[in-house]
Scaffold this motif. Structure first.
Motif, PDB file in Angstrom:
ATOM      1  N   MET A 140      16.093  46.637  28.387  1.00 30.07           N
ATOM      2  CA  MET A 140      16.135  48.026  28.631  1.00 30.07           C
ATOM      3  C   MET A 140      17.818  48.274  28.500  1.00 30.07           C
ATOM      4  N   LEU A 141      18.597  47.852  29.282  1.00 26.82           N
ATOM      5  CA  LEU A 141      19.963  47.815  29.254  1.00 26.82           C
ATOM      6  C   LEU A 141      20.850  46.587  29.264  1.00 26.82           C
ATOM      7  N   HIS A 142      21.581  46.533  27.948  1.00 28.99           N
ATOM      8  CA  HIS A 142      22.442  45.253  27.936  1.00 28.99           C
ATOM      9  C   HIS A 142      23.994  45.569  27.958  1.00 28.99           C
ATOM     10  N   ILE A 143      24.893  45.171  28.603  1.00 30.14           N
ATOM     11  CA  ILE A 143      26.020  45.434  28.885  1.00 30.14           C
ATOM     12  C   ILE A 143      26.845  44.192  28.601  1.00 30.14           C
ATOM     13  N   GLU A 144      27.867  44.157  27.544  1.00 28.17           N
ATOM     14  CA  GLU A 144      28.494  42.777  27.308  1.00 28.17           C
ATOM     15  C   GLU A 144      30.016  42.946  27.280  1.00 28.17           C
ATOM     16  N   ALA A 145      30.661  42.167  28.032  1.00 28.67           N
ATOM     17  CA  ALA A 145      32.206  42.069  28.413  1.00 28.67           C
ATOM     18  C   ALA A 145      32.927  43.471  28.068  1.00 28.67           C
ATOM     19  N   LEU A 146      32.490  44.280  29.129  1.00 26.43           N
ATOM     20  CA  LEU A 146      32.735  45.592  29.086  1.00 26.43           C
ATOM     21  C   LEU A 146      34.119  45.903  30.015  1.00 26.43           C
ATOM     22  N   CYS A 147      35.164  46.291  29.403  1.00 34.57           N
ATOM     23  CA  CYS A 147      36.463  46.482  29.949  1.00 34.57           C
ATOM     24  C   CYS A 147      37.045  48.133  29.890  1.00 34.57           C
ATOM     25  N   LYS A 148      37.547  48.416  31.242  1.00 36.56           N
ATOM     26  CA  LYS A 148      37.944  49.963  31.183  1.00 36.56           C
ATOM     27  C   LYS A 148      39.128  50.003  32.117  1.00 36.56           C
ATOM     28  N   SER A 149      40.402  50.393  31.405  1.00 37.66           N
ATOM     29  CA  SER A 149      41.654  50.745  32.026  1.00 37.66           C
ATOM     30  C   SER A 149      41.934  52.087  32.107  1.00 37.66           C
ATOM     31  N   TYR A 150      42.857  52.538  33.022  1.00 35.33           N
ATOM     32  CA  TYR A 150      43.707  53.809  32.790  1.00 35.33           C
ATOM     33  C   TYR A 150      45.024  53.347  32.758  1.00 35.33           C
ATOM     34  N   GLY A 151      45.861  53.709  31.702  1.00 33.41           N
ATOM     35  CA  GLY A 151      47.128  53.048  31.527  1.00 33.41           C
ATOM     36  C   GLY A 151      47.192  51.454  31.660  1.00 33.41           C
ATOM     37  N   ASP A 152      47.999  51.070  32.525  1.00 36.38           N
ATOM     38  CA  ASP A 152      47.993  49.706  32.664  1.00 36.38           C
ATOM     39  C   ASP A 152      47.255  49.180  33.905  1.00 36.38           C
ATOM     40  N   THR A 153      46.474  49.991  34.437  1.00 32.17           N
ATOM     41  CA  THR A 153      45.745  49.704  35.603  1.00 32.17           C
ATOM     42  C   THR A 153      44.399  49.226  35.073  1.00 32.17           C
ATOM     43  N   ALA A 154      43.931  48.200  35.373  1.00 36.17           N
ATOM     44  CA  ALA A 154      42.244  47.836  34.951  1.00 36.17           C
ATOM     45  C   ALA A 154      41.411  48.276  36.072  1.00 36.17           C
ATOM     46  N   VAL A 155      40.533  48.925  35.527  1.00 36.36           N
ATOM     47  CA  VAL A 155      39.367  49.626  36.509  1.00 36.36           C
ATOM     48  C   VAL A 155      38.376  48.669  36.627  1.00 36.36           C
ATOM     49  N   PHE A 156      37.873  48.071  35.615  1.00 36.28           N
ATOM     50  CA  PHE A 156      36.961  46.768  35.685  1.00 36.28           C
ATOM     51  C   PHE A 156      37.200  45.896  34.387  1.00 36.28           C
ATOM     52  N   ARG A 157      36.902  44.474  34.563  1.00 37.80           N
ATOM     53  CA  ARG A 157      36.891  43.774  33.258  1.00 37.80           C
ATOM     54  C   ARG A 157      35.778  42.913  33.279  1.00 37.80           C
ATOM     55  N   ASP A 158      35.434  42.683  31.894  1.00 41.66           N
ATOM     56  CA  ASP A 158      34.557  41.574  31.349  1.00 41.66           C
ATOM     57  C   ASP A 158      33.097  41.903  32.341  1.00 41.66           C
ATOM     58  N   VAL A 159      32.765  43.005  32.318  1.00 42.62           N
ATOM     59  CA  VAL A 159      31.410  43.438  32.804  1.00 42.62           C
ATOM     60  C   VAL A 159      30.345  43.007  31.829  1.00 42.62           C
ATOM     61  N   THR A 160      29.483  42.128  32.354  1.00 43.27           N
ATOM     62  CA  THR A 160      28.241  41.604  31.584  1.00 43.27           C
ATOM     63  C   THR A 160      26.875  41.768  32.490  1.00 43.27           C
ATOM     64  N   LEU A 161      25.997  42.473  31.978  1.00 42.13           N
ATOM     65  CA  LEU A 161      24.620  42.930  32.789  1.00 42.13           C
ATOM     66  C   LEU A 161      23.583  42.868  31.912  1.00 42.13           C
ATOM     67  N   THR A 162      22.233  42.600  32.386  1.00 40.83           N
ATOM     68  CA  THR A 162      21.225  42.994  31.605  1.00 40.83           C
ATOM     69  C   THR A 162      20.176  43.480  32.664  1.00 40.83           C
ATOM     70  N   LEU A 163      19.504  44.712  32.233  1.00 41.20           N
ATOM     71  CA  LEU A 163      18.261  45.251  33.144  1.00 41.20           C
ATOM     72  C   LEU A 163      17.277  45.063  32.282  1.00 41.20           C
ATOM     73  N   GLY A 164      16.060  44.854  32.830  1.00 43.55           N
ATOM     74  CA  GLY A 164      14.945  44.962  31.912  1.00 43.55           C
ATOM     75  C   GLY A 164      13.749  45.972  32.685  1.00 43.55           C
ATOM     76  N   ALA A 165      12.769  46.353  31.747  1.00 46.68           N
ATOM     77  CA  ALA A 165      11.876  47.397  32.177  1.00 46.68           C
ATOM     78  C   ALA A 165      11.204  46.997  33.484  1.00 46.68           C
ATOM     79  N   GLY A 166      11.144  48.157  34.349  1.00 45.44           N
ATOM     80  CA  GLY A 166      10.668  48.040  35.606  1.00 45.44           C
ATOM     81  C   GLY A 166      11.567  47.180  36.742  1.00 45.44           C
ATOM     82  N   GLU A 167      12.781  47.154  36.127  1.00 47.49           N
ATOM     83  CA  GLU A 167      14.054  46.677  37.370  1.00 47.49           C
ATOM     84  C   GLU A 167      14.723  47.712  38.204  1.00 47.49           C
ATOM     85  N   PHE A 168      14.814  47.164  39.450  1.00 46.95           N
ATOM     86  CA  PHE A 168      15.458  48.351  40.360  1.00 46.95           C
ATOM     87  C   PHE A 168      16.606  47.611  40.773  1.00 46.95           C
ATOM     88  N   VAL A 169      17.826  47.696  40.158  1.00 54.69           N
ATOM     89  CA  VAL A 169      18.856  47.059  40.709  1.00 54.69           C
ATOM     90  C   VAL A 169      20.149  47.656  41.369  1.00 54.69           C
TER      91      VAL A 169
END
Length: 216
Positions: free
Chosen positions: A1-30
């Motif tokens: 249903m949802l697959h996230i791989e190596a997601l990174c986000k920064s504002y300027g030189d400040t990292a918000v999050f790094r290397d987010v990897t996640l999978t959610l399947g149908a019917g899953e509550f996380v």
């Protein structure tokens, strides 16, 4: 249903999050936990294509969200995504019922019966004709939840959806959210600081500086 791989986000030189990897399947509550400021809300916005990630990949129901032009992202959100925002984002010029029904109207499928059923499910039966200004914060939060569920989305992103609710009402709203996820074969990613809310989830994850890990 949802697959996230190596997601990174920064504002300027400040990292918000790094290397987010996640999978959610149908019917899953996380449940997604983490300290304030680690980027949980920003992550939800990136998943929905409302904010741009610096790198990585987000696939929703087989579609690469970040590769889509904005008009196709908007269509994907309308069709497949239900978002419960912390700030509610209800339209003040619309009635409560019109706010709930809005996702269906944008899809060309207005359904007053479905709208009324969702309002009843969140404990707001008979309040559809009111304006958002006439409701309390807890009632507004329940309107936002009903709006997120009304069009039967494939993925629900819920950002502190019980923050303004008393414990008993919060428990009922989380039960409704779980019921909709199971019944529709959807998936839900719930951002919360509530230990009781997180305890209801199938999995509990923690977002931190190094990405996502399973909660202890």
């Amino acid at each position: 249903m949802l697959h996230i791989e190596a997601l990174c986000k920064s504002y300027g030189d400040t990292a918000v999050f790094r290397d987010v990897t996640l999978t959610l399947g149908a019917g899953e509550f996380v449940a997604l936990l983490g300290e304030s400021g680690v980027g949980k809300s920003t992550l939800l916005n990136c998943i929905a294509g409302l904010d741009e990630a610096d790198s990585g990949r987000v696939e929703l129901d087989g579609m690469a969200v970040l590769d889509l032009p904005e008009d196709q992202r908007a269509r994907l959100r309308r069709e497949k995504l239900g978002f419960v925002f912390q700030a509610f984002h209800l339209l003040p010029q619309l009635t409560v019922a019109q706010n709930v029904e809005l996702p269906l109207r944008l899809l060309g499928r207005p359904d007053a019966q479905r709208t009324e059923a969702l309002l009843a499910a969140v404990g707001l039966a008979g309040l559809g004709a009111r304006s958002p200004a006439q409701l309390s914060g807890g009632q507004l939060q329940r309107v936002a939840l009903a709006r997120a569920l009304v069009h039967r989305p494939r993925l629900i992103l819920a950002d502190e959806p019980t923050g303004n609710l008393d414990p008993a009402t919060a428990e009922r709203m989380l039960a409704l959210l779980q019921q909709q996820v199971r019944a529709e074969g959807a998936a839900c990613l719930l951002v919360t600081h509530s230990a009781s809310a997180a305890a209801l989830a199938d999995r509990r994850l923690v977002l931190g500086a190094g990405g996502i890990r399973s909660a202890a």
